[in-house]
Design a protein around this motif. Structure first.
Motif, PDB file in Angstrom:
ATOM      1  N   VAL A  42       0.835  -1.203   0.000  1.00  0.00           N
ATOM      2  CA  VAL A  42       0.000   0.000   0.000  1.00  0.00           C
ATOM      3  C   VAL A  42       0.870   1.253   0.000  1.00  0.00           C
ATOM      4  O   VAL A  42       0.540   2.256  -0.642  1.00  0.00           O
ATOM      5  CB  VAL A  42      -0.946  -0.014   1.220  1.00  0.00           C
ATOM      6  CG1 VAL A  42      -1.681   1.314   1.352  1.00  0.00           C
ATOM      7  CG2 VAL A  42      -1.951  -1.156   1.098  1.00  0.00           C
ATOM      8  N   ASN A  43       2.011   1.198   0.717  1.00  0.00           N
ATOM      9  CA  ASN A  43       2.894   2.370   0.777  1.00  0.00           C
ATOM     10  C   ASN A  43       3.392   2.757  -0.617  1.00  0.00           C
ATOM     11  O   ASN A  43       3.555   3.945  -0.924  1.00  0.00           O
ATOM     12  CB  ASN A  43       4.073   2.061   1.698  1.00  0.00           C
ATOM     13  CG  ASN A  43       5.042   3.209   1.812  1.00  0.00           C
ATOM     14  OD1 ASN A  43       4.688   4.289   2.265  1.00  0.00           O
ATOM     15  ND2 ASN A  43       6.276   2.992   1.382  1.00  0.00           N
ATOM     16  N   LYS A  44       3.654   1.770  -1.470  1.00  0.00           N
ATOM     17  CA  LYS A  44       4.097   2.051  -2.835  1.00  0.00           C
ATOM     18  C   LYS A  44       2.980   2.635  -3.691  1.00  0.00           C
ATOM     19  O   LYS A  44       3.227   3.381  -4.636  1.00  0.00           O
ATOM     20  CB  LYS A  44       4.608   0.762  -3.488  1.00  0.00           C
ATOM     21  CG  LYS A  44       5.862   0.190  -2.829  1.00  0.00           C
ATOM     22  CD  LYS A  44       6.271  -1.115  -3.485  1.00  0.00           C
ATOM     23  CE  LYS A  44       7.500  -1.720  -2.803  1.00  0.00           C
ATOM     24  NZ  LYS A  44       7.868  -3.031  -3.401  1.00  0.00           N
ATOM     25  N   GLN A  45       1.727   2.304  -3.365  1.00  0.00           N
ATOM     26  CA  GLN A  45       0.587   2.649  -4.209  1.00  0.00           C
ATOM     27  C   GLN A  45      -0.130   3.920  -3.771  1.00  0.00           C
ATOM     28  O   GLN A  45      -0.627   4.692  -4.602  1.00  0.00           O
ATOM     29  CB  GLN A  45      -0.396   1.473  -4.196  1.00  0.00           C
ATOM     30  CG  GLN A  45      -1.596   1.603  -5.091  1.00  0.00           C
ATOM     31  CD  GLN A  45      -2.562   0.442  -4.890  1.00  0.00           C
ATOM     32  OE1 GLN A  45      -3.332   0.435  -3.941  1.00  0.00           O
ATOM     33  NE2 GLN A  45      -2.505  -0.528  -5.786  1.00  0.00           N
ATOM     34  N   VAL A  46      -0.166   4.169  -2.452  1.00  0.00           N
ATOM     35  CA  VAL A  46      -1.056   5.196  -1.923  1.00  0.00           C
ATOM     36  C   VAL A  46      -0.662   6.601  -2.381  1.00  0.00           C
ATOM     37  O   VAL A  46      -1.523   7.482  -2.546  1.00  0.00           O
ATOM     38  CB  VAL A  46      -1.074   5.116  -0.375  1.00  0.00           C
ATOM     39  CG1 VAL A  46       0.249   5.570   0.215  1.00  0.00           C
ATOM     40  CG2 VAL A  46      -2.218   5.913   0.213  1.00  0.00           C
ATOM     41  N   GLY A  47       0.621   6.837  -2.620  1.00  0.00           N
ATOM     42  CA  GLY A  47       1.055   8.154  -3.072  1.00  0.00           C
ATOM     43  C   GLY A  47       0.569   8.486  -4.468  1.00  0.00           C
ATOM     44  O   GLY A  47       0.459   9.669  -4.833  1.00  0.00           O
ATOM     45  N   ASP A  48       0.252   7.474  -5.299  1.00  0.00           N
ATOM     46  CA  ASP A  48      -0.242   7.695  -6.662  1.00  0.00           C
ATOM     47  C   ASP A  48      -1.744   7.918  -6.695  1.00  0.00           C
ATOM     48  O   ASP A  48      -2.294   8.231  -7.756  1.00  0.00           O
ATOM     49  CB  ASP A  48       0.107   6.480  -7.546  1.00  0.00           C
ATOM     50  CG  ASP A  48       1.607   6.291  -7.679  1.00  0.00           C
ATOM     51  OD1 ASP A  48       2.327   7.300  -7.574  1.00  0.00           O
ATOM     52  OD2 ASP A  48       2.050   5.145  -7.868  1.00  0.00           O
ATOM     53  N   ILE A  49      -2.425   7.751  -5.558  1.00  0.00           N
ATOM     54  CA  ILE A  49      -3.893   7.832  -5.538  1.00  0.00           C
ATOM     55  C   ILE A  49      -4.382   9.033  -4.741  1.00  0.00           C
ATOM     56  O   ILE A  49      -5.227   9.806  -5.216  1.00  0.00           O
ATOM     57  CB  ILE A  49      -4.485   6.532  -4.951  1.00  0.00           C
ATOM     58  CG1 ILE A  49      -4.063   5.326  -5.796  1.00  0.00           C
ATOM     59  CG2 ILE A  49      -5.994   6.630  -4.851  1.00  0.00           C
ATOM     60  CD1 ILE A  49      -4.459   3.991  -5.204  1.00  0.00           C
ATOM     61  N   PHE A  50      -3.866   9.208  -3.549  1.00  0.00           N
ATOM     62  CA  PHE A  50      -4.387  10.236  -2.639  1.00  0.00           C
ATOM     63  C   PHE A  50      -3.413  11.403  -2.520  1.00  0.00           C
ATOM     64  O   PHE A  50      -2.198  11.233  -2.650  1.00  0.00           O
ATOM     65  CB  PHE A  50      -4.644   9.639  -1.255  1.00  0.00           C
ATOM     66  CG  PHE A  50      -5.689   8.550  -1.250  1.00  0.00           C
ATOM     67  CD1 PHE A  50      -7.042   8.865  -1.227  1.00  0.00           C
ATOM     68  CD2 PHE A  50      -5.315   7.216  -1.294  1.00  0.00           C
ATOM     69  CE1 PHE A  50      -7.998   7.866  -1.221  1.00  0.00           C
ATOM     70  CE2 PHE A  50      -6.269   6.212  -1.290  1.00  0.00           C
ATOM     71  CZ  PHE A  50      -7.618   6.530  -1.257  1.00  0.00           C
ATOM     72  N   SER A  51      -3.972  12.561  -2.242  1.00  0.00           N
ATOM     73  CA  SER A  51      -3.151  13.763  -2.064  1.00  0.00           C
ATOM     74  C   SER A  51      -2.516  13.813  -0.679  1.00  0.00           C
ATOM     75  O   SER A  51      -1.586  14.575  -0.455  1.00  0.00           O
ATOM     76  CB  SER A  51      -4.003  15.013  -2.280  1.00  0.00           C
ATOM     77  OG  SER A  51      -5.089  15.033  -1.361  1.00  0.00           O
ATOM     78  N   ASN A  52      -3.044  13.030   0.247  1.00  0.00           N
ATOM     79  CA  ASN A  52      -2.487  12.957   1.608  1.00  0.00           C
ATOM     80  C   ASN A  52      -2.156  11.505   1.948  1.00  0.00           C
ATOM     81  O   ASN A  52      -2.789  10.888   2.806  1.00  0.00           O
ATOM     82  CB  ASN A  52      -3.478  13.531   2.625  1.00  0.00           C
ATOM     83  CG  ASN A  52      -4.849  12.872   2.517  1.00  0.00           C
ATOM     84  OD1 ASN A  52      -5.166  12.247   1.496  1.00  0.00           O
ATOM     85  ND2 ASN A  52      -5.657  12.984   3.559  1.00  0.00           N
ATOM     86  N   PRO A  53      -1.148  10.929   1.291  1.00  0.00           N
ATOM     87  CA  PRO A  53      -0.865   9.488   1.438  1.00  0.00           C
ATOM     88  C   PRO A  53      -0.484   9.090   2.861  1.00  0.00           C
ATOM     89  O   PRO A  53      -0.816   8.000   3.310  1.00  0.00           O
ATOM     90  CB  PRO A  53       0.291   9.248   0.471  1.00  0.00           C
ATOM     91  CG  PRO A  53       0.913  10.591   0.257  1.00  0.00           C
ATOM     92  CD  PRO A  53      -0.203  11.573   0.356  1.00  0.00           C
ATOM     93  N   GLU A  54       0.238   9.963   3.596  1.00  0.00           N
ATOM     94  CA  GLU A  54       0.659   9.603   4.949  1.00  0.00           C
ATOM     95  C   GLU A  54      -0.535   9.395   5.875  1.00  0.00           C
ATOM     96  O   GLU A  54      -0.536   8.508   6.728  1.00  0.00           O
ATOM     97  CB  GLU A  54       1.618  10.657   5.522  1.00  0.00           C
ATOM     98  CG  GLU A  54       1.034  12.021   5.784  1.00  0.00           C
ATOM     99  CD  GLU A  54       0.940  12.875   4.528  1.00  0.00           C
ATOM    100  OE1 GLU A  54       0.399  13.984   4.629  1.00  0.00           O
ATOM    101  OE2 GLU A  54       1.406  12.437   3.460  1.00  0.00           O
ATOM    102  N   THR A  55      -1.607  10.195   5.671  1.00  0.00           N
ATOM    103  CA  THR A  55      -2.807  10.048   6.501  1.00  0.00           C
ATOM    104  C   THR A  55      -3.515   8.732   6.189  1.00  0.00           C
ATOM    105  O   THR A  55      -3.974   8.025   7.098  1.00  0.00           O
ATOM    106  CB  THR A  55      -3.760  11.229   6.263  1.00  0.00           C
ATOM    107  OG1 THR A  55      -3.062  12.449   6.503  1.00  0.00           O
ATOM    108  CG2 THR A  55      -4.964  11.142   7.185  1.00  0.00           C
TER     109      THR A  55
END
Length: 708
Positions: free
Chosen positions: A257-270
Motif C-alpha cells: 500500500v505504501n508504494k501505491q497510496v502516493g499515486d492515488i491520494f493527495s495525503n498518502p501519509e494520513t
C-alpha cells in the motif's frame, strides 16, 4: 660550414664535439694508425674551424636580432588590438545595460497590465461562474434537471464540482423558504457522492490507479471522502491474510500500500496511518486476544511465553513500519497502537511473572528432593538459631545431633541450571514487557525470587545440612563430604554471579536499585562464605582427628626405642606411612574442591595443624639412638608429604622439625654446634631443650653438662 653544422648534436657536449672534429681531420688520429699523427695539420684545421664558427656565430646573431625586432613589432600590434577590443567591449556592455533597463521597464508595464487585466477578468469569471450556478440552481428550483452535465454520466466530475458548490450555497439559505431546494440539492449531493465512491471501488477492483486518483481528487471536497478512504482500506485487506503469520502478512500489506497510496491520494501519509491503525485495532488486537485469553487463567507458563512472543512480534512489525511516512510523530503513533493492544495484559504482568516464577522454582526444588527421597527438615530461625550460629562460629562446636547424609550434598547443578534458566527467561520478558519506569523495580523482584529459591532454599539448606553432617573431631573413620558441598557451591556461585552480571545488571545499571541489588548479593555471599568457612574449619579438625586416631593405633613406643638396636630393618614407621597416605588423599581432595587463593589458604591451615599434630606426637616418646634415626626418617617422609601442599610456610615448619629431630641423634659434644645452626638458631631455647630431653641418654651427666 655544412661540415661544421653536422658536428653539432643534441645535447651538445664540448668534449665530444672536439673528438668528432679530430676524427674527421686527416692526420688527427693517434700514432701508429693508418695515417701518421700530424699536429701542424690538426692545428691548421682547428684555426680554420674556429674561423668558421665565428662566421656562423655572426650569422646567427644577425638572425636573432632580426627576430627580436619582428617580435617587438608584433607585440606592439597585439597590444594595440587588445586596447581596441577593450573599447568595443565597454561599448557593448553599455548597450547591454541600456537593453536590460529597457526590458525591465517593459516587464514592469506588462505585469501592471496583467494585473489590470486580471482585476477585470476575475470579477468577470466569477460573474460567469455565478451565472452558471444560478442557472443550475434554477433547475433545482424548477424541479427539472435539463443540463447535460447532470444527465450525462460521463460528466460526473463536472457535475460533482457544481453540486459541491451548490451544496455550500444551500447551507447559507433560510430553511423555511428554500427547504425543498435544499433537500433536492442534498439528495443530488448524496447521489453523486455514492456514485463517485462506487466508481472508486470499481476502479480499485480493476486496478486502474489513474481513475482512482481522479475520483479521489473529486471526492476530496466531499463529506464522504473519509468513506472513500475506508473503502480503499477495506478492499486492500481482502485476501491479504493468507499465511499463518499475521504479522508478516501485515508487513507485506503495508509495504504494498505504501508504494501505491502516493499515486492515488493527495495525503498518502494520513491514508497509510489509517490503514495501519485499522490493522492494529482490528486484526492484531483480535488475534492477540484469541491467543492470550485461552491460556490466561489456565496455563501461566504458556500465557507468559505467548505474551512475550506476541509483544515482540508486534514491536518488530512496528520497527518495520517506522520506515514509512506516517506524519510528524510516527514513534508516538505506533507506541499508542501497541499500548492499546497490550495494556490490559501489561498492567498486571509482573504479578503473573513473579507468581509463576515462585511456583515453578518451588516445583523444581521439590521434584529434586523427591527424587532423593528426602524430606526437607526445618532450619530454625529467630533468636535461638542466631545464638546457636554465633556459638558455633566462636567455638566451632557442632550444636545438635550429627546427621548422616550418606554422602549426599543436596546440591544439584541440574536444579541450578533450571532455576537460572527460568530466571533468565523472566529477566528477558521483564525487559521487553515492563514499562521503562517500572523496569528496575520489576527486575529486583525477580532477583529476590532467585535469591530466595536458589541461594536460601537450595544452597543455604545444603550448607546447613552439610554442617550438620560433619562428624565430631574424635569420630573414627568419619566420611568427610563437606568438601564436596564446597566444590559444588563454588561452581553454583560462579553461575549465579554470571547471571547477575549478564542479565540483571543491564536492567538496573542506571537506577537506584543497583546499589540495593549489590548489597543483597554481598550479604548473601558473606552469609554463605561464613558457613563454608565454618564447615571447612570443622572438616580440617576432623582430618586432624583422623590422623590422631591413626597415630594412636599404629605408633608403638618400641618404634623409637627398639629392644634390639642392631636389628632395625624398616625405613620409617607404619604410622607414618598411613598418615602420609591419608594426608595426600585429603590434599588432593581440597585442590579439587576449591580454586584460586582459597586452595592455598585452606592448605596452609591444614599444613600448620598437621605440623602441630606431628610436633606434639613426637613429644610423647623417648628415643634411643636408632629410634632417633627412625624418627628423623618419619619426619623426612612427613616433609616430603608437606611438599605436596606447595605452601612455603608449611615446608619451612617441617624443615625446622626435621632439624629438631637431629638433636635426638647428634653426639653430645656437638649439641651446642647443632643448636646454633642456621635452622635452629632462632628457636626458643626451651623448645630445643624439650627435644633434647626426649633422648634416652638425657639423664646421663655428660649429656646434661654439654647442653647446659
Amino acid at each position: 660550414m655544412a661540415t661544421t653544422a653536422e658536428l653539432f648534436e643534441e645535447p651538445f657536449v664540448a668534449d665530444e664535439y672536439i673528438e668528432r672534429l679530430v676524427w674527421r681531420t686527416p692526420g688527427g688520429g693517434s700514432r701508429g694508425g693508418p695515417e701518421a699523427f700530424d699536429p701542424k695539420r690538426l692545428l691548421e684545421e682547428f684555426v680554420n674551424h674556429i674561423q668558421e664558427l665565428q662566421i656562423m656565430d655572426e650569422r646567427i646573431q644577425r638572425k636573432v636580432e632580426k627576430l627580436e625586432q619582428q617580435c617587438q613589432k608584433e607585440a606592439k600590434e597585439f597590444a594595440k588590438k587588445v586596447q581596441e577590443l577593450q573599447k568595443s567591449n565597454q561599448v557593448a556592455f553599455q548597450h547591454f545595460q541600456e537593453l536590460d533597463e529597457h526590458i525591465s521597464y517593459v516587464a514592469t508595464k506588462v505585469c501592471h497590465l496583467g494585473d489590470q487585466l486580471e482585476g477585470v477578468n476575475t470579477p468577470r469569471q466569477r460573474a460567469v461562474e455565478a451565472q452558471k450556478l444560478m442557472k443550475y440552481f434554477n433547475e433545482f428550483l424548477d424541479g427539472e434537471l435539463k443540463s447535460d452535465v447532470f444527465t450525462n454520466s460521463e460528466k460526473i466530475k463536472e457535475a460533482a464540482d457544481i453540486i459541491q458548490k451548490l451544496h455550500l450555497i444551500a447551507q447559507e439559505l433560510p430553511f423555511d423558504r428554500f427547504s425543498e431546494v435544499k433537500s433536492k440539492i442534498a439528495s443530488k449531493y448524496h447521489d453523486l457522492e455514492c456514485q463517485l465512491i462506487q466508481e472508486f471501488t470499481s476502479a480499485q477492483r480493476r486496478g486502474e490507479i489513474s481513475r482512482m486518483r481522479e475520483v479521489a481528487a473529486v471526492l476530496l471536497h466531499f463529506k464522504g471522502y473519509s468513506h472513500c478512504v475506508d473503502v480503499y482500506i477495506k478492499q486492500c485487506q481482502e485476501g491479504a491474510y493468507l499465511r499463518s503469520d499475521i504479522f508478516e502478512d501485515a508487513a507485506i500489506l503495508c509495504q504494498r500500500v505504501n508504494k501505491q497510496v502516493g499515486d492515488i491520494f493527495s495525503n498518502p501519509e494520513t491514508v497509510l496511518a489509517k490503514l495501519i491503525q485499522n490493522v492494529f485495532e482490528i486484526k492484531l488486537q483480535s488475534f492477540v486476544k484469541d491467543q492470550l485469553e485461552e491460556c490466561r487463567k489456565s496455563d501461566a507458563e504458556q500465557y507468559l511465553k505467548s505474551l512475550y512472543d506476541l509483544y515482540t512480534r508486534t514491536t518488530n512489525l512496528s520497527s518495520k513500519l517506522m520506515e514509512f511516512n506516517l506524519g510528524t510523530d510516527k514513534q508516538t503513533f505506533l507506541s499508542k497502537l501497541i499500548k492499546s493492544i497490550f495494556i490490559s495484559y501489561l498492567e498486571n504482568y509482573i504479578e503473573v511473572e513473579t507468581g509463576y516464577l515462585k511456583s515453578r522454582s518451588a516445583m523444581i526444588l521439590q521434584r529434586y528432593y523427591d527424587s532423593k527421597n528426602h524430606q526437607k527438615r526445618s532450619i530454625g530461625t529467630g533468636g535461638i538459631q542466631d545464638l546457636k550460629e554465633r556459638i558455633r562460629q566462636r567455638t566451632n562446636l557442632p550444636l545438635g545431633p550429627s546427621i548422616d547424609t550418606h554422602g549426599e550434598t543436596f546440591l544439584s547443578q541440574e536444579v541450578v541450571v533450571n532455576l537460572l534458566q527460568e530466571t533468565k527467561q523472566a529477566f528477558e520478558r521483564c525487559h521487553r514487557l515492563s514499562d521503562p519506569s517500572d523496569l528496575p523495580r520489576n527486575a529486583f523482584r525477580i532477583f529476590t525470587i532467585l535469591v530466595e529459591f536458589l541461594c536460601i532454599e537450595h544452597i543455604d539448606y545444603a550448607l546447613e545440612t552439610g554442617l550438620a553432617g560433619i562428624p565430631s573431631s574424635d569420630s573414627r573413620n568419619a566420611n568427610l563430604y563437606f568438601l564436596d558441598v564446597v566444590q559444588q557451591a563454588n561452581t553454583i556461585f560462579h553461575l549465579f554471579d554470571k547471571q547477575f552480571n549478564d542479565h540483571l545488571m543491564p536492567l538496573i545499571s542506571s537506577s537506584p536499585k543497583l546499589s540495593e541489588c549489590l548489597q543483597k548479593k554481598k550479604e548473601i555471599i558473606e552469609q554463605m562464605e561464613m558457613k563454608l568457612d565454618t564447615g571447612i574449619d570443622r572438616t580440617l579438625n576432623c582430618m586432624i582427628g583422623q590422623m590422631k586416631h591413626i597415630l594412636a593405633a599404629e605408633q608403638k613406643k618400641t618404634d623409637f626405642k627398639p629392644e634390639d638396636e642392631n636389628n632395625v630393618l624398616i625405613q620409617y614407621t607404619n604410622a607414618c606411612v598411613k598418615v602420609c597416605a591419608y594426608v595426600r588423599k585429603q590434599v588432593e581432595k581440597i585442590k579439587n574442591s576449591m580454586d584460586g587463593k582459597n586452595v592455598d589458604t585452606v592448605l596452609m591451615e591444614l599444613g600448620v595443624r598437621f605440623h602441630r599434630l606431628i610436633y606434639e606426637h613426637l613429644q610423647q616418646y623417648s628415643y634411643s639412638c636408632m629410634g632417633g634415626m627412625l624418627a628423623i626418617c618419619d619426619v623426612a617422609e612427613y616433609r616430603k608429604c608437606a611438599k605436596d601442599f606447595k605452601i612455603p610456610l608449611v615446608l619451612h615448619l617441617f624443615d625446622t622439625l626435621h632439624a629438631l629431630c637431629n638433636l635426638l641423634v647428634v653426639a653430645p659434644d656437638n649439641l651446642k654446634q647443632v643448636c646454633s645452626g642456621e635452622q635452629l638458631a632462632n628457636l626458643d631455647k626451651n623448645i630445643l631443650h624439650s627435644f633434647v630431653q626426649l633422648r634416652a641418654d638425657y639423664r646421663s651427666a655428660r649429656l646434661a653438662r654439654h647442653f647446659s
